[in-house]
Write an enzyme that holds these catalytic residues in place. Structure first.
Site, PDB file in Angstrom:
ATOM      1  N   ARG A  55       1.479  -1.206  -0.030  1.00  0.00           N
ATOM      2  CA  ARG A  55       0.226   0.178  -0.299  1.00  0.00           C
ATOM      3  C   ARG A  55       0.928   0.906  -0.227  1.00  0.00           C
ATOM      4  O   ARG A  55       2.300   0.678   0.324  1.00  0.00           O
ATOM      5  CB  ARG A  55      -0.773   0.134   1.285  1.00  0.00           C
ATOM      6  N   ASP A  70       6.146  -7.414   1.063  1.00  0.00           N
ATOM      7  CA  ASP A  70       5.362  -6.422   1.877  1.00  0.00           C
ATOM      8  C   ASP A  70       5.290  -7.858   3.424  1.00  0.00           C
ATOM      9  O   ASP A  70       4.764  -9.555   2.992  1.00  0.00           O
ATOM     10  CB  ASP A  70       4.603  -5.824   1.888  1.00  0.00           C
ATOM     11  N   SER A 103      15.388   9.464   3.903  1.00  0.00           N
ATOM     12  CA  SER A 103      13.328  10.783   4.717  1.00  0.00           C
ATOM     13  C   SER A 103      13.898  12.229   4.909  1.00  0.00           C
ATOM     14  O   SER A 103      15.752  11.768   4.849  1.00  0.00           O
ATOM     15  CB  SER A 103      12.923  10.383   5.894  1.00  0.00           C
ATOM     16  N   TYR A 118      14.705   6.808  14.429  1.00  0.00           N
ATOM     17  CA  TYR A 118      14.283   7.063  12.592  1.00  0.00           C
ATOM     18  C   TYR A 118      15.930   7.310  12.021  1.00  0.00           C
ATOM     19  O   TYR A 118      15.717   7.357  10.665  1.00  0.00           O
ATOM     20  CB  TYR A 118      12.880   7.152  12.710  1.00  0.00           C
ATOM     21  N   LYS A 132      17.631   6.378   9.063  1.00  0.00           N
ATOM     22  CA  LYS A 132      17.148   6.801   8.194  1.00  0.00           C
ATOM     23  C   LYS A 132      18.796   7.597   6.982  1.00  0.00           C
ATOM     24  O   LYS A 132      19.059   7.388   6.075  1.00  0.00           O
ATOM     25  CB  LYS A 132      16.410   7.843   7.958  1.00  0.00           C
TER      26      LYS A 132
END
Length: 270
Positions: free
Chosen positions: A16, A37, A155, A168, A172
């Protein structure tokens, strides 16, 4: 149309959101796709996980565009399963030209308060999962001798650290370092490696959930580290990220490697 005609792409986290948008656009432009996934919650998160039905819908949308799809429910933390899917996809589709290392999660917390499990899950999925993806794909791309393009989804947090997201941001930033080294090592084989850096994207993962709302409510100073230049539109759509991926996957970017492409409303500049 046809910007990646006749090529084969591997897309992780494809059930998705960004992953689906990337897979479907690549199919629309002529590529067959290998999709995976986890279709389950891989960690403690405050947003709903992708499902088997979501992955089936991505397959349906690819096939509606006349392209072939090879898919499996695979956790990027499982290198053996990822390698098996990639080899099966290449065996059935005859080649591998494009890799989109898209799978990832997001969660929140001040670094000294988060559990060790939360830290490990983030690094294992968002950084080591990218390593596993590149490790599974690179030997097959080298063996084929067709060159290619690897796109790692990082990101804004891969360029500037964000509060409440030390884990995070670390993952990243790590993706950028991995991709830049891979760009050097794969250049002799005409395989390009780049990173894409989104800001907020209108997906389940990109929504402001209870954890994020609480951390900003409890720590008002954190808002100073956020921000963007462009507010029209105020948030990206998955298609915006997919368009950047398509550019890097196509021959239009044939001289672009080792770069960080920001699709971020200017947020990395603030």
């Amino acid at each position: 149309m046809g910007r990646v005609q006749g090529k084969v792409a591997l897309v992780t986290g494809a059930a998705r959101g960004q992953g689906r948008a990337e897979a479907v656009l690549l199919a629309e432009e002529g590529a067959d796709v290998i999709l995976c996934d986890v279709c389950d919650s891989p960690a403690e998160l405050d947003y709903p996980a992708a499902t088997s039905a979501d992955l089936a819908e991505t397959i349906r949308q690819v096939e509606r565009r006349g392209r072939r799809a090879i898919a499996a429910e695979v956790d990027v933390r499982d290198p053996a399963a990822l390698e098996e899917l990639t080899r099966r996809g290449v065996a059935e589709l005859s080649r591998l030209d494009i890799v989109v290392a898209n799978a990832g999660i997001v969660s929140w917390g001040r670094f000294w308060e988060m559990s060790l499990e939360r830290w490990r899950d983030m690094i294992d999925i968002n950084l080591t999962g990218v390593f596993h993806t590149l490790r599974a794909a690179a030997p097959l791309m080298i063996e084929a001798g067709n060159g290619g393009s690897i796109i790692c989804i990082s990101s804004v947090a891969g360029l500037k650290s964000l509060p409440g997201q030390a884990h995070y941001s670390a993952a990243k930033h790590g993706v950028v370092g991995l991709a830049k080294s891979a760009a050097i090592e794969l250049a002799p084989y005409r395989i390009r490696v780049n990173t894409v850096h989104p800001w907020a994207v209108d997906t389940a993962m990109g929504q402001m959930g209870p954890e994020a709302e609480k951390i900003f409510a409890d720590n008002p100073s954190f808002s100073a580290a956020m921000g963007q230049y462009l507010f029209d539109p105020p948030i990206s759509q998955p298609a915006d990220i997919a368009n950047a991926v398509l550019f890097l996957a196509s021959e239009e970017s044939r001289t672009v490697t080792g770069t960080q492409l920001t699709v971020d409303h200017g947020a990395s500049k603030i």
